[in-house]
Design an enzyme around this catalytic site. Structure first.
Site, PDB file in Angstrom:
ATOM      1  N   TRP A 200       0.858  -1.179   0.000  1.00 19.08           N
ATOM      2  CA  TRP A 200       0.000   0.000   0.000  1.00 19.08           C
ATOM      3  C   TRP A 200       0.906   1.244   0.000  1.00 19.08           C
ATOM      4  O   TRP A 200       1.907   1.286   0.709  1.00 19.08           O
ATOM      5  CB  TRP A 200      -0.902  -0.012   1.250  1.00 19.08           C
ATOM      6  CG  TRP A 200      -1.677   1.268   1.377  1.00 19.08           C
ATOM      7  CD1 TRP A 200      -2.812   1.602   0.700  1.00 19.08           C
ATOM      8  CD2 TRP A 200      -1.341   2.390   2.196  1.00 19.08           C
ATOM      9  NE1 TRP A 200      -3.197   2.874   1.041  1.00 19.08           N
ATOM     10  CE2 TRP A 200      -2.319   3.389   1.965  1.00 19.08           C
ATOM     11  CE3 TRP A 200      -0.306   2.651   3.100  1.00 19.08           C
ATOM     12  CZ2 TRP A 200      -2.292   4.627   2.606  1.00 19.08           C
ATOM     13  CZ3 TRP A 200      -0.284   3.882   3.736  1.00 19.08           C
ATOM     14  CH2 TRP A 200      -1.273   4.862   3.487  1.00 19.08           C
ATOM     15  N   ASP A 367     -15.966  11.787  -2.679  1.00 21.05           N
ATOM     16  CA  ASP A 367     -15.364  10.505  -2.273  1.00 21.05           C
ATOM     17  C   ASP A 367     -16.168   9.874  -1.141  1.00 21.05           C
ATOM     18  O   ASP A 367     -17.332  10.209  -0.904  1.00 21.05           O
ATOM     19  CB  ASP A 367     -13.879  10.739  -1.915  1.00 21.05           C
ATOM     20  CG  ASP A 367     -13.014   9.521  -2.186  1.00 21.05           C
ATOM     21  OD1 ASP A 367     -12.984   8.604  -1.340  1.00 21.05           O
ATOM     22  OD2 ASP A 367     -12.368   9.466  -3.245  1.00 21.05           O
ATOM     23  N   ASP A 368     -15.541   8.984  -0.422  1.00 19.34           N
ATOM     24  CA  ASP A 368     -16.148   8.181   0.643  1.00 19.34           C
ATOM     25  C   ASP A 368     -16.848   9.063   1.690  1.00 19.34           C
ATOM     26  O   ASP A 368     -16.356  10.123   2.046  1.00 19.34           O
ATOM     27  CB  ASP A 368     -15.001   7.389   1.310  1.00 19.34           C
ATOM     28  CG  ASP A 368     -15.510   6.293   2.210  1.00 19.34           C
ATOM     29  OD1 ASP A 368     -16.726   6.162   2.375  1.00 19.34           O
ATOM     30  OD2 ASP A 368     -14.644   5.560   2.741  1.00 19.34           O
ATOM     31  N   ARG A 444     -10.207  -3.079   7.981  1.00 17.54           N
ATOM     32  CA  ARG A 444     -10.793  -1.723   7.952  1.00 17.54           C
ATOM     33  C   ARG A 444     -12.251  -1.775   8.405  1.00 17.54           C
ATOM     34  O   ARG A 444     -13.115  -1.135   7.814  1.00 17.54           O
ATOM     35  CB  ARG A 444     -10.685  -1.132   6.544  1.00 17.54           C
ATOM     36  CG  ARG A 444     -10.584   0.368   6.530  1.00 17.54           C
ATOM     37  CD  ARG A 444     -10.836   0.946   5.131  1.00 17.54           C
ATOM     38  NE  ARG A 444     -10.567   2.372   5.127  1.00 17.54           N
ATOM     39  CZ  ARG A 444     -11.085   3.227   4.259  1.00 17.54           C
ATOM     40  NH1 ARG A 444     -11.881   2.816   3.303  1.00 17.54           N
ATOM     41  NH2 ARG A 444     -10.791   4.501   4.325  1.00 17.54           N
ATOM     42  N   LYS A 477     -15.853   6.375  -9.109  1.00 20.08           N
ATOM     43  CA  LYS A 477     -14.617   5.783  -8.575  1.00 20.08           C
ATOM     44  C   LYS A 477     -15.037   4.514  -7.845  1.00 20.08           C
ATOM     45  O   LYS A 477     -15.707   4.573  -6.823  1.00 20.08           O
ATOM     46  CB  LYS A 477     -13.935   6.774  -7.629  1.00 20.08           C
ATOM     47  CG  LYS A 477     -12.669   6.246  -6.964  1.00 20.08           C
ATOM     48  CD  LYS A 477     -12.017   7.355  -6.145  1.00 20.08           C
ATOM     49  CE  LYS A 477     -10.866   6.868  -5.285  1.00 20.08           C
ATOM     50  NZ  LYS A 477     -10.386   7.925  -4.383  1.00 20.08           N
ATOM     51  N   TRP A 478     -14.642   3.374  -8.377  1.00 26.34           N
ATOM     52  CA  TRP A 478     -15.022   2.061  -7.817  1.00 26.34           C
ATOM     53  C   TRP A 478     -13.856   1.575  -6.953  1.00 26.34           C
ATOM     54  O   TRP A 478     -12.812   1.206  -7.471  1.00 26.34           O
ATOM     55  CB  TRP A 478     -15.299   1.090  -8.945  1.00 26.34           C
ATOM     56  CG  TRP A 478     -15.635  -0.325  -8.552  1.00 26.34           C
ATOM     57  CD1 TRP A 478     -14.985  -1.123  -7.661  1.00 26.34           C
ATOM     58  CD2 TRP A 478     -16.697  -1.125  -9.072  1.00 26.34           C
ATOM     59  NE1 TRP A 478     -15.575  -2.352  -7.592  1.00 26.34           N
ATOM     60  CE2 TRP A 478     -16.635  -2.394  -8.455  1.00 26.34           C
ATOM     61  CE3 TRP A 478     -17.707  -0.908 -10.019  1.00 26.34           C
ATOM     62  CZ2 TRP A 478     -17.514  -3.432  -8.739  1.00 26.34           C
ATOM     63  CZ3 TRP A 478     -18.588  -1.952 -10.306  1.00 26.34           C
ATOM     64  CH2 TRP A 478     -18.499  -3.189  -9.667  1.00 26.34           C
ATOM     65  N   ASP A 479     -14.073   1.588  -5.662  1.00 28.34           N
ATOM     66  CA  ASP A 479     -12.997   1.250  -4.729  1.00 28.34           C
ATOM     67  C   ASP A 479     -13.149  -0.183  -4.228  1.00 28.34           C
ATOM     68  O   ASP A 479     -14.217  -0.796  -4.350  1.00 28.34           O
ATOM     69  CB  ASP A 479     -13.035   2.231  -3.548  1.00 28.34           C
ATOM     70  CG  ASP A 479     -11.657   2.492  -2.954  1.00 28.34           C
ATOM     71  OD1 ASP A 479     -10.755   1.651  -3.140  1.00 28.34           O
ATOM     72  OD2 ASP A 479     -11.489   3.525  -2.299  1.00 28.34           O
ATOM     73  N   MET A 480     -12.098  -0.724  -3.643  1.00 20.18           N
ATOM     74  CA  MET A 480     -12.111  -2.083  -3.094  1.00 20.18           C
ATOM     75  C   MET A 480     -11.013  -2.115  -2.046  1.00 20.18           C
ATOM     76  O   MET A 480      -9.843  -2.252  -2.380  1.00 20.18           O
ATOM     77  CB  MET A 480     -11.809  -3.059  -4.234  1.00 20.18           C
ATOM     78  CG  MET A 480     -12.241  -4.477  -4.034  1.00 20.18           C
ATOM     79  SD  MET A 480     -11.223  -5.362  -2.836  1.00 20.18           S
ATOM     80  CE  MET A 480     -11.846  -6.995  -3.015  1.00 20.18           C
ATOM     81  N   CYS A 527      -9.994   1.549  -8.282  1.00 17.87           N
ATOM     82  CA  CYS A 527      -9.165   1.909  -7.140  1.00 17.87           C
ATOM     83  C   CYS A 527      -9.243   0.729  -6.192  1.00 17.87           C
ATOM     84  O   CYS A 527     -10.264   0.053  -6.120  1.00 17.87           O
ATOM     85  CB  CYS A 527      -9.774   3.161  -6.500  1.00 17.87           C
ATOM     86  SG  CYS A 527      -8.973   3.661  -4.968  1.00 17.87           S
ATOM     87  N   ASP A 549      -2.431   5.486  -3.142  1.00 17.13           N
ATOM     88  CA  ASP A 549      -2.871   6.457  -2.134  1.00 17.13           C
ATOM     89  C   ASP A 549      -1.720   7.381  -1.758  1.00 17.13           C
ATOM     90  O   ASP A 549      -1.919   8.370  -1.062  1.00 17.13           O
ATOM     91  CB  ASP A 549      -3.372   5.724  -0.876  1.00 17.13           C
ATOM     92  CG  ASP A 549      -4.849   5.361  -1.006  1.00 17.13           C
ATOM     93  OD1 ASP A 549      -5.506   5.847  -1.937  1.00 17.13           O
ATOM     94  OD2 ASP A 549      -5.339   4.586  -0.156  1.00 17.13           O
TER      95      ASP A 549
HETATM   96  C1  GLA Z   1      -9.141   4.182  -0.459  1.00 13.83           C
HETATM   97  C2  GLA Z   1      -8.834   4.999  -1.699  1.00 13.83           C
HETATM   98  C3  GLA Z   1      -8.799   6.464  -1.361  1.00 13.83           C
HETATM   99  C4  GLA Z   1     -10.113   6.871  -0.751  1.00 13.83           C
HETATM  100  C5  GLA Z   1     -10.422   6.000   0.459  1.00 13.83           C
HETATM  101  C6  GLA Z   1     -11.817   6.280   0.981  1.00 13.83           C
HETATM  102  O1  GLA Z   1      -8.089   4.199   0.419  1.00 13.83           O
HETATM  103  O2  GLA Z   1      -7.631   4.599  -2.273  1.00 13.83           O
HETATM  104  O3  GLA Z   1      -8.527   7.228  -2.501  1.00 13.83           O
HETATM  105  O4  GLA Z   1     -11.123   6.767  -1.716  1.00 13.83           O
HETATM  106  O5  GLA Z   1     -10.342   4.635   0.139  1.00 13.83           O
HETATM  107  O6  GLA Z   1     -12.131   5.478   2.054  1.00 13.83           O
END
Ligand code: GLA
Length: 729
Positions: A200, A367-368, A444, A477-480, A527, A549
């Protein structure tokens, strides 16, 4: 014709490469040559025909065993349990528990275009492009198991896409325990092995080492392609540079667990394999069933690593990334994550958006933290409806206001996840991945949804569809944000639990396919805790992926330079963030941060209202500079000129347009010294052209290409410079 039938087998030709498959004694399929294009029809003279001491041979070789030795024969797809003792590409447990698989040539099939690849991503053919496919079938006669080896030849792109389909032509169910997508055997072993490793905030660092005796390799067992090891490797000459030497680059077009094994044998040959990770894979094939392994993308160049990368870049841009984004400008975005984290409401977001719009920024991304009651990362994943305390009038109102301010609107989602503290978990605790009788591993504060089950995907799809239909959203933005653990699905019988991780990836592709088909105007950015799922599978759905990140410019130079070995600059999400940097606490000038972030999709991840007047005033010029050169950066040819992995002072790279009439150089000084030295670079210029720089000074292309330019930084750390040259006829 890219594929030809020869006296002994087949030759595949691209514009500059040739690849030979030839039948040898006993109908084994040998891999006799892959490299620069040659005229010969056969390369059988390259294979060793002497019998190595103390080896075995198939029964039908008795008396003629010296004609070929399976232990040293370069093969298209090795055999298992017989006279070849190297790493086998395939492992099958037959109904009687035995595992020998003696694959011999049976037949072939030729067709135009690409194969039907079911649920998995595969590169596509563009209109007017010559693409042909050869499928060669090998059979293990006693069991009826077949391996169909596919070769899709993209002639002008100098790319061969390989795939493997295993068919059970026997009577009972067999267990497939390993299946490489591609095996590449070489009759030489004097290679360097390069791959991209990381963690990371430290993705895709370059590892280069000479092949050692025995097996070496890497894998991801995280359920995703992972931050740790990219599904990509290179074999090249020990002496290969950016401009010279044999270089073979191989991508696995896959987003789940993967493995690469390279074996240098005692007889000085090399066997390389890439495929789904066998440690976490098992698949039951009933009589008549088949299994298709993910595609592998092969590029060879005799012009070293630079030539190899450029072939891969062009191919990924033009034959993998969604066609609707091909060559299209991507919006300069501003994302609120590092600006606000979870601490925002509509007013705060709008104050950032309204301040950013007049500066030249084109897209605002929320974002989140906008959904459920998510004020921290311990809740609400799975509930994709707006938090009314933060967004009293919903996403649609915020989006409309952003659009009103002159920008597009984008949103963050993490569709594969579920929090215990969520409405979804209350209603469907069984949607979470967990093994009955075991507490599931948490990361997390969150858990993963069982995407092997259609009803789970349907439930998330219904929510995403509502969301995307409810507002003018043009970017997702599709995060995982976690690895997969506790692989298990209540929908699979015990004997099929080993299929879980691959079925999960197919579920992700299913949902991404639904999203991109139904909302083709939406720009999808992948992402995964930064760049934890940066692979050609994901790129088939999203033309850009958040690279890391870690937004510190110094670190980004290494991350993006490393990423460029296999992936195009247009795929790298990169933003200017605030200082001190939130990951490294380093402070680098606004100018340098912007110049480094321009080597990607470009955007900002900060609160423009918190910048100094002086910094804010630089943004319009930064956006204008990027806009002016975005096409060259994102669609031009990348030339790496000075590696931050080799120099402790500098890094440099340049972009050239296809006709070489435009050149853009980026140079970076990481560390200044008491006695500053300048950086000398030759540029990928056309010697026959005359170039003009930004100050109107003219210079011959021959001078730029051979004598080069001097880049003077002087004193100071973390300095970046750009030089732009254009040529008229
Ligand atoms: C991940 C993404 C970040 C952000 C956070 C939000 O870490 O890489 O860019 O979107 O999640 O929780």
């Amino acid at each position: 014709m890219a594929i030809q039938i020869t006296a002994n087998g087949f030759r595949l030709d691209t514009a500059h490469t040739s690849y030979f498959l030839e039948r040898v004694a006993g109908d084994y399929l040998a891999h006799t040559y892959y490299g620069a294009r040659i005229g010969a029809d056969s390369a059988l003279h390259l294979i060793p025909t002497y019998f190595q001491n103390y080896n075995a041979y198939p029964a039908d070789f008795e008396g003629a065993e010296a004609s070929v030795c399976l232990q040293t024969l370069p093969q298209e797809y090795g055999t298992t349990g017989g006279a070849d003792f190297r790493t086998a590409p395939i492992l099958i447990r037959h109904t009687d528990g035995s595992a020998t698989l003696d694959l011999r040539y049976e037949s072939y099939r030729l067709f135009d275009g690409t194969p039907d690849f079911d649920a998995m991503p595969f590169p596509y053919q563009n209109e007017g492009e010559d693409v042909d496919t050869l499928e060669v079938t090998l059979v293990d006669a006693p069991s009826g198991v077949r391996a169909v080896l596919g070769y899709t030849v993209f002639e002008e792109k100098d790319i061969i896409v390989r795939y493997t389909r295993v068919q059970n032509g026997g009577d009972g169910a067999v267990r497939l325990c390993r299946v490489a997508s591609a095996q590449l055997d070489f009759v030489r072993a004097d290679f360097d092995f390069i791959h991209l490793y990381g963690a990371w905030a430290q993705e895709r660092q370059i590892s280069r080492r000479p092949l050692a005796q025995g097996k070496q390799g890497f894998a991801s067992l995280r359920g995703t392609s992972s931050h740790n090891h990219s599904p990509f490797f290179v074999l090249c000459d020990h002496t290969a540079t950016e401009t010279a030497g044999d270089a073979y680059g191989v991508h696995l077009m896959y987003s789940g667990c993967h493995e690469t094994t390279v074996e240098r044998s005692v007889y000085e040959d090399t066997r390389a394999q890439i495929g789904i990770a066998s440690d976490s894979f098992e698949w039951t094939l009933c009589a008549g069933q088949s299994f298709t392994a993910p595609a592998a993308i092969l590029a060879y160049s005799e012009a070293g690593l630079g030539g190899m990368s450029r072939r891969l870049h062009t191919f990924i841009r033009e034959n993998i990334c969604p066609a609707q984004w091909k060559g299209k400008p991507r919006p300069i975005l501003i994302n609120n994550w590092e600006a606000t984290y979870f601490n925002f409401d509509e007013e705060k977001l709008l104050s950032i958006a309204r301040a950013a719009a007049p500066l030249g920024i084109e897209l605002f991304v929320m974002d989140d933290g906008w959904f459920g009651h998510r004020t921290s990362d311990n809740c609400s994943l799975g509930d994709w409806t707006p938090d009314r305390t933060r967004l009293p009038l919903g996403v649609s109102h915020l989006a409309a206001e952003v659009v009103q301010s002159g920008m597009q609107f984008g949103i963050w989602v993490e569709p594969e996840m579920i929090s215990e503290d969520s409405d979804l978990f209350c209603a469907h605790p069984e949607y979470r991945i967990a093994i009955p009788g075991r507490a599931p591993t948490v990361a997390r504060h969150q858990y993963v949804l069982d995407f092997t089950r259609t009803e789970v995907i349907d439930c998330i799809w219904a929510q995403l569809k509502d969301l995307l239909s409810s507002a003018p959203i043009t970017y997702v933005k599709w995060d995982m944000n976690r690895a997969l653990t506790d692989a298990y699905s209540s929908s699979l019988p015990p004997a099929r639990q080993g299929e879980f991780l691959h079925r999960y990836v197919l579920g992700v592709y299913d949902l991404m396919g639904r999203l991109t088909r139904e909302f083709p105007h939406v720009l999808l950015e992948n992402c995964s805790g930064g760049g934890g799922r940066f692979d050609c599978g994901m790129l088939r759905f999203s033309p850009q992926i958040w690279c890391s990140d870690d937004t510190d410019a110094q670190e980004r130079v290494c991350i993006q330079y490393g990423t460029s070995l296999g992936f195009p600059v247009s795929s790298m999400g990169s933003h200017v963030s605030a200082v001190p940097n939130h990951q490294t606490w380093r402070s680098i000038s606004f100018d340098t941060r912007a110049k480094i972030a321009m080597n990607g999709t470009f955007g900002y991840e900060l609160n423009v209202n918190a910048l100094s007047e002086e910094e804010r005033a630089q943004i319009p010029a930064q956006c204008a500079y990027f806009r002016a050169h975005a096409d060259l950066i994102q669609n031009g040819d990348l030339y790496r000129l000075c590696s931050p992995y080799e120099s402790d002072r500098f890094a440099a790279w340049a972009y050239a347009s296809a006709d070489k009439k435009e050149l853009l150089l980026f140079a970076y000084q990481s560390k200044g010294h008491a006695n500053p030295v300048d950086l000398f670079l030759t540029l990928p210029a056309d010697p026959s052209l005359t170039y003009t720089d930004e100050e109107g000074v003219t210079c011959g292309g021959d001078t730029l290409a051979h004598a080069g330019v001097r880049v003077h930084f002087g004193f100071g750390d973390h300095l970046a410079k750009t030089l732009y040259f254009s040529a008229k006829e």
